[in-house]
Design a protein around this motif. Structure first.
Motif, PDB file in Angstrom:
ATOM      1  N   ASN A 105       3.172  -2.972   4.100  1.00  0.00           N
ATOM      2  CA  ASN A 105       1.927  -2.301   4.475  1.00  0.00           C
ATOM      3  C   ASN A 105       1.931  -1.701   5.877  1.00  0.00           C
ATOM      4  O   ASN A 105       0.974  -1.052   6.282  1.00  0.00           O
ATOM      5  N   SER A 135      -5.641   1.646   0.216  1.00  0.00           N
ATOM      6  CA  SER A 135      -4.349   1.233  -0.342  1.00  0.00           C
ATOM      7  C   SER A 135      -3.641   0.219   0.548  1.00  0.00           C
ATOM      8  O   SER A 135      -3.007  -0.718   0.064  1.00  0.00           O
ATOM      9  N   GLY A 142       0.796  -1.221   0.000  1.00  0.00           N
ATOM     10  CA  GLY A 142       0.000   0.000   0.000  1.00  0.00           C
ATOM     11  C   GLY A 142       0.826   1.266   0.000  1.00  0.00           C
ATOM     12  O   GLY A 142       0.331   2.339  -0.335  1.00  0.00           O
ATOM     13  N   THR A 157       1.819   6.921  -0.514  1.00  0.00           N
ATOM     14  CA  THR A 157       0.843   5.930  -0.993  1.00  0.00           C
ATOM     15  C   THR A 157       1.263   5.399  -2.359  1.00  0.00           C
ATOM     16  O   THR A 157       1.605   6.157  -3.262  1.00  0.00           O
TER      17      THR A 157
END
Length: 469
Positions: free
Chosen positions: A94, A372, A77, A266
């Motif tokens: 992540n 995300s 993400g 992101t």
């Protein structure tokens, strides 16, 4: 094999024996030949279609494996970038969060490299029999040195025995002679190597080699830790691969005060690229299945020519299996706005073609909505889409699976049809020879009868002439 049919007309009967025999034989074999030809064509097409389907499933699995690599997460993400890749490279997972970090690398982690005293006899110098002990990080590795060993065979024994331990040996020749040089891939302070147990090969890894013929020790410098700082905070590490910031892994490449700014943001572009790669690989499977199952249509849209797998349950079952995973929601997923299905990322299905596409606007909205960081869990892990999709196609694509069994069955059918064709060809040859022989015998008999009739006619003609005279 030469044809037993004689060309031209029969000398006795005047009949075209060759044409008659050919017509009779063709009439006899027509039905069976038509059936064999049709079944051979169908079987060949099905073998080709089955092979193409297995190939596209293998490509789909390869694409999914590439997207599911643990060391290169495709659906992370967040994306970390290094402002100076020559100083360090960086990856993130992540658990990373948006931010930037100034990293200064004072020195890299280094490994140990030592050299023995010099041997004037070069690589063939004799080495005493015994056990050479290679020590590192408090661990002793025993290397057997047999009778008749040389410096070269000792090197080979170290490499063979310690293969996989990160320790390797070689021979370097300088002005004083040949030395056994031992190095390691293990980095960090305290990982210095030492040798003991064999006369002439003993090396204290904490003593610097002085360059003389009898001198032995470490080359250049002792093994050292990496030393760097993150936003001014000092950090040391035995490895050049470090994770000083949560969710970020850095690979240090240059020391001497080199610096780089690491930025985490992101991973919108990377995620869309990875999703598109999955969509493209999936669509290839669907379009291949469609190509081999959907019949051709005439001008009125009515089916005309069937394809190799038209009406076959195998592709229908496969399509159903992979499509089910696209909408399947694993237990415990999807609550409280959690990402659970592809549609939430703007991935939609063409109801007619069955293929996938990404709606960029909906995808951007999903990213803006904070999804995300959930894409990785949707695709990866034991209950992720890639794992479930792999399990769905495995019964078809695996060695000995459904497609292999289908290919085997079709190959047997093809061999049987080849045998049927050979038997028919032999039957046709025998029938042709038999009919030709019979018609030739008939032609000979007719010729003989004509000759007899001609003689009788000639006799009576002569007799009538005598009477008239």
């Amino acid at each position: 094999m030469a044809s037993p049919i004689l060309p031209g007309s029969g000398l006795g009967s005047g009949l075209d024996i060759g044409s008659i025999v050919t017509a009779l034989v063709n009439s006899d074999k027509a039905a069976q030949q038509s059936q064999i030809t049709k079944q051979t064509s169908i079987t060949t097409a099905k073998i080709s279609a089955t092979g193409a389907l297995k190939s596209v499933l293998a490509a789909f699995q390869t694409a999914m494996d590439g997207l599911n690599k643990a060391d290169a997460p495709a659906f992370s993400g967040f994306a970390a970038t290094s402002g100076t890749p020559a100083t360090l490279t960086v990856t993130s997972d992540n658990t990373a969060v948006n931010g930037s970090y100034n990293v200064v690398v004072n020195n890299l982690a280094s490994s140990s490299k030592i050299a023995s005293a010099a041997f004037a006899g070069g690589a063939s110098s004799a080495i005493p029999t015994g056990t050479l002990t290679v020590s590192q990080n408090g661990i002793n590795y025993a290397v057997n040195i047999p009778s008749g060993a040389t410096l070269q065979s000792t090197r080979d024994a170290i490499n063979s025995t310690l293969q996989g331990k990160g320790i390797t040996a070689n021979i370097v020749t300088d002005a004083n002679g040949s030395r056994l040089v031992v190095g390691s891939t293990v980095t960090g302070a305290g990982s210095d190597i030492s040798l003991s147990g064999i006369a002439g090969l003993a090396v204290d890894g904490t003593t610097k080699m002085d360059g003389t013929a009898t001198g032995a020790g470490y080359i250049s410098a002792l093994a050292a830790d990496a030393s760097f700082s993150v936003d001014g905070l000092a950090v040391t590490s035995k490895s050049n691969t470090v994770s000083p910031v949560g969710g970020i892994s850095m690979n240090l490449l240059a020391g001497g005060g080199a610096s780089s700014v690491v930025t985490v943001g992101t991973n919108t572009t990377g995620l869309q690229s990875s999703l598109q790669a999955f969509v493209d690989a999936y669509n290839k499977v669907i379009t291949t299945l469609t190509a081999y199952t959907t019949p051709s249509l005439d001008a009125d849209g009515k089916p005309t020519v069937s394809k190799a797998m038209t009406g076959d349950s195998l592709p229908r079952n496969l399509i159903s299996a992979v499509r089910n995973e696209l909408v399947n929601v694993p237990s415990g997923s999807g609550g409280n706005g959690q990402l659970a299905v592809l549609a939430q990322l703007g991935i939609q299905t063409d109801q007619k073609a069955g293929t996938l596409s990404i709606d960029s606007t909906k995808f951007a909205a999903a990213m803006a909505g904070g999804m995300s960081g959930q894409v990785q869990s949707l695709f990866s892990g034991s209950t992720g889409l890639i794992s479930r999709m792999s399990a769905a196609i495995a019964p078809y694509s695996q060695t000995g699976g459904i497609l292999d069994q289908r290919t085997s069955t079709l190959s047997n059918t093809q061999r049987d049809l080849t045998n049927q064709q050979s038997a028919l060809d032999l039957r046709v040859s025998n029938l042709t020879a038999s009919l030709t022989a019979k018609y030739n015998a008939m032609d000979l008999l007719v010729g003989q009868m004509k000759a007899t009739a001609s003689n009788i006619t000639s006799f009576f003609t002569t007799l009538n002439a005598q009477k008239s005279g």
